[in-house]
Design a protein around this motif. Structure first.
Motif, PDB file in Angstrom:
ATOM      1  N   CYS A 196       0.921   4.267  -2.810  1.00 61.83           N
ATOM      2  CA  CYS A 196       0.765   5.688  -2.495  1.00 61.83           C
ATOM      3  C   CYS A 196       1.918   6.487  -3.096  1.00 61.83           C
ATOM      4  O   CYS A 196       1.712   7.564  -3.669  1.00 61.83           O
ATOM      5  CB  CYS A 196       0.732   5.906  -0.981  1.00 61.83           C
ATOM      6  SG  CYS A 196      -0.776   5.340  -0.223  1.00 61.83           S
ATOM      7  N   ALA A 220       1.475   6.797  -6.871  1.00 56.80           N
ATOM      8  CA  ALA A 220       0.354   7.698  -7.160  1.00 56.80           C
ATOM      9  C   ALA A 220       0.773   9.154  -6.958  1.00 56.80           C
ATOM     10  O   ALA A 220       0.465  10.029  -7.766  1.00 56.80           O
ATOM     11  CB  ALA A 220      -0.823   7.361  -6.252  1.00 56.80           C
ATOM     12  N   LEU A 221       1.546   9.411  -5.907  1.00 55.63           N
ATOM     13  CA  LEU A 221       2.009  10.769  -5.617  1.00 55.63           C
ATOM     14  C   LEU A 221       2.914  11.267  -6.744  1.00 55.63           C
ATOM     15  O   LEU A 221       2.775  12.403  -7.215  1.00 55.63           O
ATOM     16  CB  LEU A 221       2.764  10.785  -4.284  1.00 55.63           C
ATOM     17  CG  LEU A 221       3.135  12.171  -3.762  1.00 55.63           C
ATOM     18  CD1 LEU A 221       1.892  12.926  -3.339  1.00 55.63           C
ATOM     19  CD2 LEU A 221       4.114  12.070  -2.614  1.00 55.63           C
ATOM     20  N   LEU A 262       0.841  -1.203   0.000  1.00 55.29           N
ATOM     21  CA  LEU A 262       0.000   0.000   0.000  1.00 55.29           C
ATOM     22  C   LEU A 262       0.874   1.251   0.000  1.00 55.29           C
ATOM     23  O   LEU A 262       0.600   2.224  -0.711  1.00 55.29           O
ATOM     24  CB  LEU A 262      -0.896  -0.024   1.249  1.00 55.29           C
ATOM     25  CG  LEU A 262      -2.275   0.633   1.097  1.00 55.29           C
ATOM     26  CD1 LEU A 262      -3.125  -0.179   0.133  1.00 55.29           C
ATOM     27  CD2 LEU A 262      -2.961   0.758   2.441  1.00 55.29           C
TER      28      LEU A 262
END
Lengths: 272, 270
Positions: A30, A33-34, A26
């Protein structure tokens, strides 16, 4: 670490529990995605038309920079000498102020952990948080343009650098050597000069030439804001679109930095 | 030990509690007469190191008295403490030489307590200090090493320099913390022999913290056993038997340890 038991009764070992594994994946998700979001943000604010023709623009600029105007070098020796002097004097001034500051900031030599140490640390942080170029901008306004502003700008930035690295070295010394001298009945000042100074000497020499080396590079740009040195010639040449002269300045700066790297490497090798 | 001799060092109810709450020393009473070499043995964490550091106040005692020649060291101010420390030479397990200074500088650092700041800064020591430094270096067989840097020496050589530094103080008492723990068995014996010889030559008293029971029995006349900050044994080296070792260290088969010491004794007699 997760240990469980297999059906046949032998212990099983995994680095993480299944829950821990999931959390790690996870975290990676993240992060990716950032990164994508950031790229989107930057892309929206970029005029891509200018970027697409960057190769032509770059080639055009390089074309204007060659051939270099080598005769111009004769006008650069003096500013170059000023640049090296600014770096050297600035470093020297920073050593004079930074070394006592380091002893005030180090946990094991400060006269008072409650009063003196925090003040010394604040001075160090303040000095480190502002770039030489910004110090120079401010000092040129106060002192007027010239080498003095450059020297002080370099010194102000270097005080924190030298003091921070040196106080860390002081805190890492071998305490038994200090203990041994204390046990002889030596005074505090004698313990400092006989027990602590010899131990931090190599670190001190390394830090100082390293900072001098950095300062030579910084001194070359301080002229851009009027603080003396070869940066002033650089600014003048760029403003008059004299690109062949800019090439000569770049070449000289590169040579100077190479020499300073070589000197500092020799000094460090010799002392450590 | 003559019974009416005034002790050189007398500890009374010496107690040290560290800020963490650990009680390292619990009311230690101990007397050391002039010229006596005493071995202090005990398990790790028994407070041996704390005890000798409380004597010269590298560690501040929490309670009790430390009397050197009758003067209570625990009450001294900074200047007086420095003068008192000059009379107590200290020798360390890891030698604690200033590694980047020369052997001669390390030896002369034993005179710092007698030398002014600037004289020491410019390395201008009185002629007689320098003469004494060369004499002592020669005595321990290191005169040819005077100009070497301390970190160029072997362990045994470094410990000799450490001993010379302590002797340069012209002390009445040596505080010796595990002098042989970092040395091989042969060098350990040489260092212990040298220490005991030098103490005899100069009439020095010494407290020697030591792990090696056989070595302690061989080189010290008196042995004091420390356990959890209390003295649980105090007597001549010959009287240290299995029962005493059990009191100091706890239950264990001590027969071999004792036999080794006895065998060494017989060898010497033969």
């Amino acid at each position: 670490m997760a240990v469980s038991t297999a059906p046949d009764g032998t212990p099983l070992w995994r680095r993480r529990t299944p829950r821990g594994d999931l959390l790690v994946w996870l975290g990676w998700l993240c992060g990716v995605a950032l990164a994508v979001a950031c790229f989107q943000f930057i892309s929206d604010r970029t005029i891509w038309m200018f970027v697409w023709d960057a190769p032509q623009q770059g080639a055009d600029l390089v074309g204007r920079m060659f051939p270099p105007r080598w005769e111009y070098a004769h006008q650069l020796w003096k500013p170059l000498w000023d640049t090296v002097n600014m770096a050297t004097l600035g470093t020297a001034l920073a050593v004079v102020i930074g070394v006592p500051l380091a002893f005030l900031a180090a946990h094991n030599t400060t006269p008072s952990v409650v009063l003196v140490r925090p003040v010394a640390l604040i001075v160090i942080v303040a000095s480190r948080s502002i770039n030489s170029l910004i110090w120079a901008l401010v000092l040129v306004i106060i002192l007027g343009p010239g080498e003095l502003a450059g020297i002080l700008a370099i010194a102000l930035r270097s005080i924190g650098f030298i003091a921070k690295l040196l106080y860390e070295a002081i805190e890492e010394i071998d305490p038994t050597q200090v203990e041994a001298l204390t046990a002889t009945g030596a005074s505090g000042a004698q313990v400092l000069t006989w027990g602590i100074v010899p131990q931090v000497m190599p670190a001190f020499a390394g830090i100082t030439v390293f900072r001098w080396d950095i300062n030579i590079r910084e001194a070359t740009v301080l002229g851009l804001v009027g603080a003396g040195g070869i940066g002033m010639q650089l600014e003048a040449s760029i403003n008059t679109l004299a690109w062949p002269q800019v090439t000569v300045i770049f070449a000289l700066i590169l040579a100077t930095v190479l020499v300073s790297e070589w000197v500092s490497a020799r000094v460090r090798h010799h002392i450590i | 030990m003559t019974p009416d001799a005034r002790p050189l060092l007398a500890l009374r109810g010496l107690t040290k509690r560290y800020p963490t709450g650990d009680l390292a020393l619990d009311g230690v009473d101990l007397e050391v007469p002039p010229g006596q070499v005493m071995a202090l043995i005990g398990p790790s964490g028994a407070g041996k190191s704390t005890l000798i550091r409380c004597v010269n106040r590298l560690v501040e005692p929490s309670a009790g008295e430390v009397r050197l020649d009758g003067e209570d060291l625990t009450r001294l101010g900074r200047g007086a403490l420095r003068r008192a420390r000059r009379r107590m030479g200290m020798i360390f397990q890891e030698y604690a030489l200033v590694e980047r200074l020369s052997v001669m500088e390390n030896v002369l650092s034993g005179r710092l307590g007698y030398t002014g700041f600037w004289a020491a800064w410019f390395r201008r020591f009185p002629r007689r200090d320098v003469v004494e430094a060369f004499r002592l270096l020669d005595r321990v067989g290191l005169a040819h090493m005077a100009d070497k840097r301390a970190d160029a020496l072997s362990g045994g050589q470094r410990q000799r320099v450490g001993i010379v530094r302590a002797l340069m103080q012209d002390p009445a008492l040596l505080l010796v913390d595990e002098p042989t723990a970092s040395l091989d068995p042969k060098t350990s014996r040489q260092i212990m022999r040298l220490l005991v010889e030098l103490c005899e030559e100069r009439g020095l008293a010494a407290i020697v913290n030591i792990h090696d029971v056989a070595l302690a029995q061989e080189f010290a006349r008196r042995i004091v056993g420390l356990r959890q900050g209390r003295i649980v044994f105090d007597g001549p080296a010959e009287t240290l038997d299995a029962a005493a070792l059990t009191r100091i260290y706890g239950e264990e088969d001590w027969s071999r340890t004792i036999r080794r010491a006895e065998a060494a004794e017989e060898e010497e007699l033969a």
